[in-house]
Design a protein around this motif. Structure first.
Motif, mmCIF file in Angstrom:
data_model
loop_
_atom_site.group_PDB
_atom_site.id
_atom_site.type_symbol
_atom_site.label_atom_id
_atom_site.label_comp_id
_atom_site.label_asym_id
_atom_site.label_seq_id
_atom_site.Cartn_x
_atom_site.Cartn_y
_atom_site.Cartn_z
ATOM 1 N N ASN A 101 0.821 -1.222 0.000
ATOM 2 C CA ASN A 101 0.000 0.000 0.000
ATOM 3 C C ASN A 101 0.851 1.266 0.000
ATOM 4 O OD1 ASN A 101 -2.241 -1.707 0.176
ATOM 5 N ND2 ASN A 101 -2.282 -1.593 2.410
ATOM 6 N N ASN A 102 1.834 1.303 -0.911
ATOM 7 C CA ASN A 102 2.636 2.493 -1.102
ATOM 8 C C ASN A 102 2.591 2.908 -2.570
ATOM 9 O OD1 ASN A 102 4.072 3.372 1.479
ATOM 10 N ND2 ASN A 102 4.516 1.170 1.508
ATOM 11 N N ASP A 103 3.498 3.773 -2.986
ATOM 12 C CA ASP A 103 3.535 4.268 -4.366
ATOM 13 C C ASP A 103 4.851 3.922 -5.050
ATOM 14 O OD1 ASP A 103 0.964 5.488 -4.197
ATOM 15 O OD2 ASP A 103 1.840 7.182 -3.125
ATOM 16 N N ILE A 104 5.436 2.807 -4.669
ATOM 17 C CA ILE A 104 6.708 2.377 -5.254
ATOM 18 C C ILE A 104 6.484 1.981 -6.711
ATOM 19 C CG2 ILE A 104 8.571 0.675 -5.099
ATOM 20 C CD1 ILE A 104 7.910 0.469 -2.092
ATOM 21 N N THR A 105 7.313 2.494 -7.599
ATOM 22 C CA THR A 105 7.153 2.248 -9.039
ATOM 23 C C THR A 105 8.233 1.342 -9.614
ATOM 24 O OG1 THR A 105 8.411 4.253 -9.573
ATOM 25 C CG2 THR A 105 6.026 4.478 -9.379
ATOM 26 N N GLU A 106 9.347 1.190 -8.884
ATOM 27 C CA GLU A 106 10.492 0.464 -9.437
ATOM 28 C C GLU A 106 11.277 -0.204 -8.319
ATOM 29 O OE1 GLU A 106 14.574 1.451 -12.023
ATOM 30 O OE2 GLU A 106 13.127 3.047 -11.531
ATOM 31 N N LEU A 107 11.794 -1.393 -8.605
ATOM 32 C CA LEU A 107 12.718 -2.067 -7.699
ATOM 33 C C LEU A 107 14.103 -2.021 -8.343
ATOM 34 C CD1 LEU A 107 10.626 -5.199 -6.608
ATOM 35 C CD2 LEU A 107 10.781 -2.950 -5.510
ATOM 36 N N LYS A 109 18.523 -2.125 -8.351
ATOM 37 C CA LYS A 109 19.543 -3.150 -8.133
ATOM 38 C C LYS A 109 19.904 -3.325 -6.666
ATOM 39 C CE LYS A 109 24.290 -4.387 -9.362
ATOM 40 N NZ LYS A 109 25.499 -3.998 -10.143
ATOM 41 N N ASP A 110 20.090 -2.235 -5.936
ATOM 42 C CA ASP A 110 20.577 -2.310 -4.552
ATOM 43 C C ASP A 110 19.493 -2.053 -3.510
ATOM 44 O OD1 ASP A 110 23.194 -2.861 -5.391
ATOM 45 O OD2 ASP A 110 23.617 -0.722 -5.680
ATOM 46 N N ASP A 111 18.243 -2.125 -3.893
ATOM 47 C CA ASP A 111 17.161 -1.833 -2.948
ATOM 48 C C ASP A 111 17.154 -2.794 -1.760
ATOM 49 O OD1 ASP A 111 16.177 0.422 -4.125
ATOM 50 O OD2 ASP A 111 14.504 -0.559 -5.144
ATOM 51 N N PHE A 112 17.580 -4.034 -1.973
ATOM 52 C CA PHE A 112 17.540 -5.026 -0.907
ATOM 53 C C PHE A 112 18.946 -5.505 -0.535
ATOM 54 C CE2 PHE A 112 13.628 -5.558 -3.506
ATOM 55 C CZ PHE A 112 12.739 -5.044 -2.580
ATOM 56 N N LYS A 113 19.909 -4.683 -0.773
ATOM 57 C CA LYS A 113 21.310 -5.022 -0.500
ATOM 58 C C LYS A 113 21.504 -5.339 0.982
ATOM 59 C CE LYS A 113 26.006 -3.285 -1.186
ATOM 60 N NZ LYS A 113 26.833 -2.141 -1.670
ATOM 61 N N GLY A 114 22.142 -6.466 1.244
ATOM 62 C CA GLY A 114 22.467 -6.844 2.616
ATOM 63 C C GLY A 114 21.373 -7.573 3.365
ATOM 64 N N LEU A 115 20.202 -7.742 2.752
ATOM 65 C CA LEU A 115 19.086 -8.399 3.446
ATOM 66 C C LEU A 115 19.130 -9.912 3.206
ATOM 67 C CD1 LEU A 115 16.194 -5.850 2.758
ATOM 68 C CD2 LEU A 115 17.792 -5.955 4.679
ATOM 69 N N ILE A 131 11.443 -3.940 -12.653
ATOM 70 C CA ILE A 131 12.265 -4.612 -11.656
ATOM 71 C C ILE A 131 13.623 -4.927 -12.272
ATOM 72 C CG2 ILE A 131 12.506 -6.663 -10.195
ATOM 73 C CD1 ILE A 131 9.499 -6.858 -10.072
ATOM 74 N N HIS A 132 14.688 -4.428 -11.643
ATOM 75 C CA HIS A 132 16.035 -4.704 -12.133
ATOM 76 C C HIS A 132 16.313 -6.200 -12.044
ATOM 77 C CE1 HIS A 132 20.448 -4.668 -12.376
ATOM 78 N NE2 HIS A 132 20.320 -3.466 -12.936
ATOM 79 N N GLU A 133 17.039 -6.720 -13.019
ATOM 80 C CA GLU A 133 17.281 -8.164 -13.079
ATOM 81 C C GLU A 133 18.065 -8.690 -11.876
ATOM 82 O OE1 GLU A 133 21.259 -7.971 -15.957
ATOM 83 O OE2 GLU A 133 19.441 -8.997 -16.615
ATOM 84 N N LYS A 134 18.745 -7.792 -11.144
ATOM 85 C CA LYS A 134 19.501 -8.217 -9.968
ATOM 86 C C LYS A 134 18.907 -7.692 -8.665
ATOM 87 C CE LYS A 134 23.946 -8.778 -12.337
ATOM 88 N NZ LYS A 134 25.393 -8.424 -12.337
ATOM 89 N N ILE A 155 6.629 -11.699 -15.667
ATOM 90 C CA ILE A 155 7.113 -12.333 -14.442
ATOM 91 C C ILE A 155 8.477 -11.722 -14.109
ATOM 92 C CG2 ILE A 155 7.712 -14.506 -13.323
ATOM 93 C CD1 ILE A 155 4.825 -14.469 -14.105
ATOM 94 N N PRO A 156 8.729 -11.341 -12.871
ATOM 95 C CA PRO A 156 10.024 -10.740 -12.529
ATOM 96 C C PRO A 156 11.187 -11.650 -12.900
ATOM 97 C CG PRO A 156 8.484 -10.469 -10.720
ATOM 98 C CD PRO A 156 7.821 -11.382 -11.710
ATOM 99 N N PRO A 157 12.269 -11.079 -13.404
ATOM 100 C CA PRO A 157 13.422 -11.897 -13.796
ATOM 101 C C PRO A 157 14.238 -12.333 -12.582
ATOM 102 C CG PRO A 157 13.919 -9.572 -14.119
ATOM 103 C CD PRO A 157 12.469 -9.645 -13.676
ATOM 104 N N SER A 158 14.967 -13.421 -12.738
ATOM 105 C CA SER A 158 15.936 -13.892 -11.740
ATOM 106 C C SER A 158 15.352 -13.960 -10.337
ATOM 107 C CB SER A 158 17.174 -12.973 -11.746
ATOM 108 O OG SER A 158 17.749 -12.901 -13.020
#
Length: 370
Positions: A101-107, A109-115, A131-134, A155-158
């Motif tokens: 329930n936000n307004d995020i438009t893009e994922l 490369k480093d959005d989830f870095k370290g998780l 969605i970036h392939e990585k 479908i999201p890649p990778s």
């Protein structure tokens, strides 16, 4: 704190996947970090494999919590904040990240870095179209990805190889290419209903390598039963499509099904013998179609217990339409037969028709409206 408390409470629950389309929370908060549910037990999967061992994780970085979010016990809740992107400063020991329930438009490369310990990622009801392939590369332990109600056209890649459950319904996906699920050996549940998918949108081999237990492609544009789905399926839900008939070999691959949902289609004909390929079937939904008779072959399904045939055009019910001739043939009695809203003169139906039903209250008749 009440939304966070509710989130943690629901995460502790475990329940089977329902047949009817439910709200988001019925999908996302079914079993939380415990991963103990019916679909995994049915698939024979190791229900503890990949589940975070909270005692072995490093101490929680309680001071790291994105502005406006609620962080507690490795759960980061950032829903309903109007976020335009994935927030920074997310603790590396986070196991559940809620960004719905936000307004995020893009994922990126480093959005989830370290998780590296993330187990569940909730991205429902955003505006994600890219969605970036990585983007998912750091998520080596991710098992649940909920990315429904976005603007995805593919479908999201990778996807992470650890993924067990993918909810991607209500997007704009028209094509499922071959190889898109390659390497996802742990996957056992995919929900992709509410996408404008036609039969031609599934490339041959699109599901190769998958050992799915549960698949839903409801509210799409299917005109027939897809013939190249995983043969390991226990549940297949194709309700709310435009399927017009079930031909002899349509169900040939799906001998392991115990629940088949075909309600709210346009089915007029079920070819004789087509149901004989489903020896383990326990539940059959054919309500809200255009059938003029009870499908042939039901008495031969020894384990069948529930049949939904309401809201069709059935005008006659024969004495042997449901139950086999002779005793000891059927291994499980019916506990639900729905025939209401059909033009059946129910006073003409012989009592022996339901001789293999557990209780008369399990039979639903009447209420036909012209």
């Amino acid at each position: 704190m009440r939304p966070l408390w509710l989130l943690m409470t629901l995460l502790a629950l475990s329940q089977a996947l329902p047949f009817e389309q439910k709200g988001f929370w019925d999908f996302t908060l079914d079993d939380g970090l415990l991963m103990i549910n019916d679909e995994e037990e049915a698939s024979g999967a190791d229900t503890t494999s990949g589940v975070p061992d909270l005692d072995s994780l490093p101490p929680t970085f309680s001071a790291m919590c994105p502005f406006g979010c609620h962080c507690h016990l490795r759960v980061v809740q950032c829903s309903d904040l109007g976020l335009k992107s994935v927030p920074k400063e997310i603790s590396p020991d986070t196991t559940l990240l809620d960004l719905q329930n936000n307004d995020i438009t893009e994922l990126r490369k480093d959005d989830f870095k370290g998780l590296h310990h993330l187990y569940a990622l909730v991205l429902v009801n955003n505006k994600i179209s890219k969605i970036h392939e990585k983007a998912f590369s750091p998520l080596r332990k991710l098992q649940k990805l909920y990315i429904s109600k976005n603007h995805l056209v593919e479908i999201p890649p990778s996807l992470p190889s650890s993924l067990v459950e993918l909810r991607i319904h209500d997007n704009r996906i028209r094509k499922v290419p071959k190889g898109v699920f390659s390497g996802l050996r742990s996957m056992n549940c995919i929900e992709m209903g509410g996408n404008p998918l036609e039969n031609s949108g599934f490339e041959p081999g699109a599901f190769d390598g998958l050992k799915l237990n549960y698949l839903r492609i409801s509210e799409a544009k299917l005109t027939g039963i897809p013939k190249d789905l995983p043969e390991t399926l226990n549940e297949l839900h194709l309700d709310h499509n435009k399927i017009q008939a079930i031909e002899l070999e349509d169900l040939l691959r799906y001998s392991k099904l115990y629940r088949l949902g075909l309600g709210h289609n346009q089915i007029r004909m079920i070819e004789n013998g087509s149901l004989s390929f489903l020896p383990t079937l326990r539940e059959l939904h054919l309500d809200n179609n255009k059938l003029s008779r009870v499908p042939a072959g039901l008495p031969d399904l020894k384990l069948l217990q529930v049949v939904y045939l309401h809201s069709n055009n059935i005008t006659k019910v024969g004495v042997n339409d449901f139950c086999p001739v002779g005793f000891g043939v059927k291994r499980a009695y019916y506990n639900g037969i729905s025939l209401f809203n059909n033009p059946v003169p129910y006073w003409e139906v012989q009592p022996a028709t339901f001789r293999c039903v557990t209780d008369r209250l399990a039979i639903q008749f009447g209420n036909y409206k012209k």
